[in-house]
Every structure is written in structure tokens, then in C-alpha cells.
Enzyme design. Structure first.
Site, short mmCIF file in Angstrom:
data_model
loop_
_atom_site.label_atom_id
_atom_site.label_comp_id
_atom_site.label_asym_id
_atom_site.label_seq_id
_atom_site.Cartn_x
_atom_site.Cartn_y
_atom_site.Cartn_z
N HIS A 115 43.19 37.20 47.28
CA HIS A 115 42.59 35.86 47.23
C HIS A 115 42.73 35.21 45.86
O HIS A 115 43.01 34.01 45.76
CB HIS A 115 41.11 35.93 47.65
CG HIS A 115 40.92 36.19 49.10
ND1 HIS A 115 41.32 35.31 50.08
CD2 HIS A 115 40.39 37.26 49.76
CE1 HIS A 115 41.05 35.80 51.27
NE2 HIS A 115 40.48 36.98 51.11
N SER A 137 34.15 38.28 52.19
CA SER A 137 35.15 39.36 52.11
C SER A 137 34.54 40.71 51.78
O SER A 137 33.55 40.81 51.04
CB SER A 137 36.19 39.03 51.03
OG SER A 137 36.89 37.84 51.34
#
Length: 422
Positions: free
Chosen positions: A361, A299
Site C-alpha cells: 500500500h 488491513s
């Protein structure tokens, strides 16, 4: 000074940059009110709503804004009715009439604005129209808080209409219609798709792409996730985006890397899809590839560089102009990793992780697993995070534990992240 729609409706002359004259504003309000007239049925209400939609499609941006203001300021709950219903409920608490009184109170607090949105949604293409209208409103919201009531009402309604129970999960592949593949190119928000060969690489045999779809927006993914199937946790985006790279051996794949998640509809801002999307995709991948044991992301860290520039010592910031040139054992490299670990593992805003991707997340139950140096050497990666990327690990047995930790104000991190703290 801006006049409220209440003041403008009582006036006779237009002032300054007001788009609609008081006379036209009154007529527009009457047409909106006719949509929710209690004396007309759903069919007639939908027909009247279609008339408003047709007017809107030909209106100027300034005229559209006036309609938003009318919807936001003129379709409020009746304060007296709410007050009376509240008094009845308070008196009924602890009695057999409590439940019925609560229902009456809830009905009293529902604004006519919600009914107006419902009638508009029933028109042909009505839901798409409302989603696009809210997307158009977002820029105006930053400078005109009078629109907030309408925006919040729409977010509430969309959360109901676009509940995950009504969404269809579909795999997007190279064999999907070209129009759908083009949507991936258009909406990819994390790593820009440069060409058709680029998108073909992302849909190769060792990749998977899934999106959520809704019947009211046919052919439009609401959100999609791109997945790479590999044999270890990825530490760089470069090989994943390499169009010349050979596909990975699926027989050896043990790890699924979620390397891009993109929301496609600005009008659905605030409506959460990602948590359910990842869960569904994990279940599908486990069924197709039983060898998969690790589910993680690679990410971006979009807020890191600006945060470091505000908080780190000036001498360190000055030394980071060319982070990719720093030697492996340089103190500046070690310090930057320490500041990044602190940013991801400690920094919060209103009790939630400061970084938006981390917030997403970690809210799904992942933990901050590993920082990766020079993982995104692109101009965008350097601008956002000095080229750093992070792995969030989805440990399927500890998702609930991690959510509980986060709810208590503790960000779940691995020992490797903790060791980087300054």
C-alpha cells in the site's frame, strides 16, 4: 552432491534420486531444443511445444523437475556472442553507430530460454500451462537455486504478457456466474469466506468487488479487491463480515474501505497488479458515488506478532498472551500500540517497509493512517498481530508526494501514528 544437468548429460548411469536417466535426459533436451530450432516456423514450433507439454502433463513431479533444470541450465546465452556484441557496443558509444550496436547487444543477451517460453505460450492453453508450471516450481525454488534462472525469465515474460494494458477489469456480483463466485471463495486470502451467505454479504448492495481478468485465463480473476461503502473509516473487520448486518445506506456513504485484496495465481508471483487495480476501482467508485471522499483500507499486519516477539521486552511479550483482555488504559496495551507504530512507521528491509502489506500500500502512495485495537479478534488476527489492524489512507492529492517520501527512505505516517511512538 547434486549433479548439474551438464554432468548428467555426459554420464551413462543414473545416480541417487535422479528421475531421468542420462539417455532420457538427452532425449528430453533434444525435444526442447527442437522447439526453438531456427529452421522451423512458428506453427511447427508450436506443434513441437505441444508435444513437450503433453509429455509434461503425464510426467511425475520428479521428472518435471528434471525438465525445469534443463530449461534453466541448458538454454543460456552464447557467452562469446555476448562478449563480441559488448565489445562492438563499447566501441560504438558516442558514434552514429551507437543505437544499432545497442540493439545488437540486447539481442545477444536474450537467452534461447525466452524463445522456448514464447513457443510454449503459442501452444493451445500454453500460457495457462506456463503459469501453472511456475506455480508448481515455487516450492522447489526454496531448496534448489539452479531453477532461479528459469523462474526469473518466466517472471519477466509474464510481466509483459500480463501487462495491465491487456487486462480487463470486471465487477463480480451475486449475479455473476456461480463458477466465478466460487473462485472468490477459493482464492480469498485475507478473510476466509465461511459460507454462501458470507459471500453473499460481501457482494451485497453496499459492497463492490472487482477483479482483473486476462483472455488466456478465462473465468479466472488474477487479483480481486473487496470494498465496503460506509459513512466513516472502519475500525473493525467484525461488522464488515457480519452476515446479519443490514446494508449501509448508500446515500450516506462517504468512505470506501478496501478490506481484502487477494492475488489468485501463485505462478504470477512478482507480477504487479494491485496498484493499477486500486486506481481503476477508485475511478469507477468516484463516478458511481460522487459523495465518496475518503478511500482507505482496513488491513492486516501479518508480520507484527513475530516481530514484536523478537524485539520487544520479554515481560511485555509475556503479558500479551490474551491481548483482548487488556483494559483500555493498561500500560501493556499502550506499549503494544507503540511497538506496532514503530513496526509500521520505521522498520525497513533493503530500504522498503518490512511488513508485506505495508510495502504494497505504501508503494502505491498510501500512508499509515490509524491503528485499530481488537479490529480482528479472530484466531488468525490474534496470531498475526494480536488482533490489531491498520488503516492505510489513499489521499488522492498526495499519492505522488508519499511515493517520493518512500523513495527517499521516509515512510509516510499520520500524526496519530507518530504520537504512538515509544
Amino acid at each position: 552432491m547434486q549433479r548439474s544437468t551438464r554432468e548428467r548429460l555426459k554420464a551413462t548411469l543414473r545416480r541417487g534420486e535422479e528421475a531421468l536417466s542420462p539417455r532420457v535426459l538427452r532425449r528430453t533436451l533434444a525435444e526442447l531444443q527442437a522447439v526453438v530450432d531456427a529452421q522451423v516456423g512458428e506453427v511447427e514450433g508450436g506443434r513441437r511445444a505441444q508435444g513437450v507439454i503433453d509429455w509434461y502433463q503425464h510426467a511425475t513431479p520428479e521428472q518435471r523437475r528434471d525438465m525445469w533444470l534443463l530449461m534453466s541450465e541448458q538454454f543460456l546465452q552464447d557467452p562469446q556472442r555476448v562478449k563480441e556484441a559488448r565489445a562492438i557496443y563499447d566501441a560504438a558509444v558516442g558514434t552514429p553507430d551507437e543505437a544499432a550496436a545497442e540493439v545488437m547487444y540486447r539481442r545477444a543477451t536474450v537467452s534461447p530460454r525466452r524463445r522456448l517460453l514464447q513457443r510454449m505460450s503459442a501452444a493451445q492453453g500454453g500460457i495457462r500451462f506456463l503459469v501453472e508450471m511456475r506455480a508448481e516450481m515455487q516450492a522447489a525454488l526454496k531448496s534448489d537455486r539452479r531453477l532461479l534462472a528459469l523462474d526469473v525469465e518466466m517472471e519477466y515474460m509474464f510481466s509483459t504478457w500480463f501487462d495491465v494494458a491487456f487486462l480487463d477489469l470486471q465487477r463480480i456480483s451475486w449475479d455473476s456466474p456461480a463458477s466465478l463466485v466460487e473462485k472468490l471463495i477459493k482464492y480469498e486470502a485475507v478473510h476466509d469466506i465461511r459460507s454462501w451467505s458470507d459471500v453473499k454479504n460481501r457482494l451485497d448492495s453496499d459492497r463492490r468487488c472487482y477483479g482483473f481478468f486476462h483472455a488466456s485465463l478465462p473465468g479466472e480473476p488474477l487479483i480481486f479487491v473487496e470494498v465496503a461503502l460506509v459513512d466513516e473509516m472502519a475500525d473493525s473487520i467484525t461488522p464488515l463480515l457480519d452476515e446479519e448486518g443490514a446494508p449501509a445506506d448508500l446515500e450516506r456513504a462517504t468512505t470506501a474501505i478496501f478490506y481484502s485484496i487477494s492475488n489468485t495465481q501463485p505462478g504470477l508471483r512478482g507480477v504487479s497488479f494491485g496498484d493499477s487495480l486500486i486506481k481503476r476501482v477508485v475511478d469507477i467508485l468516484k463516478a458511481e458515488f460522487p459523495r465518496l471522499k475518503c478511500f482507505a483500507t482496513l488491513s492486516p499486519i501479518p508480520g507484527l506478532r513475530s516481530w514484536v516477539q523478537k524485539n520487544a521486552p520479554a515481560e511485555l511479550v509475556a503479558a500479551l498472551d490474551d491481548p483482548l483482555a487488556l483494559p483500555a488504559k493498561s500500560p501493556q496495551r499502550r506499549q503494544l500500540l507503540g511497538w506496532a507504530a514503530r513496526y509500521l512507521g520505521q522498520e525497513k528491509q533493503e530500504g522498503r517497509p518490512l511488513d508485506p502489506v505495508a510495502r504494497f500500500h505504501l508503494g502505491n502512495g498510501a500512508r499509515v493512517e490509524r491503528l485499530n485495537w481488537a479490529a480482528d479478534p479472530s484466531a488468525k488476527g490474534l496470531k498475526q498481530s494480536y488482533g490489531l489492524m491498520v488503516n492505510y489512507l489513499y489521499d488522492l492529492k498526495r499519492l505522488d508526494k508519499h511515493r517520493s517520501m518512500l523513495a527517499q527512505g521516509q515512510i509516510p505516517i499520520s500524526g496519530a501514528i507518530e504520537d504512538l511512538y515509544l
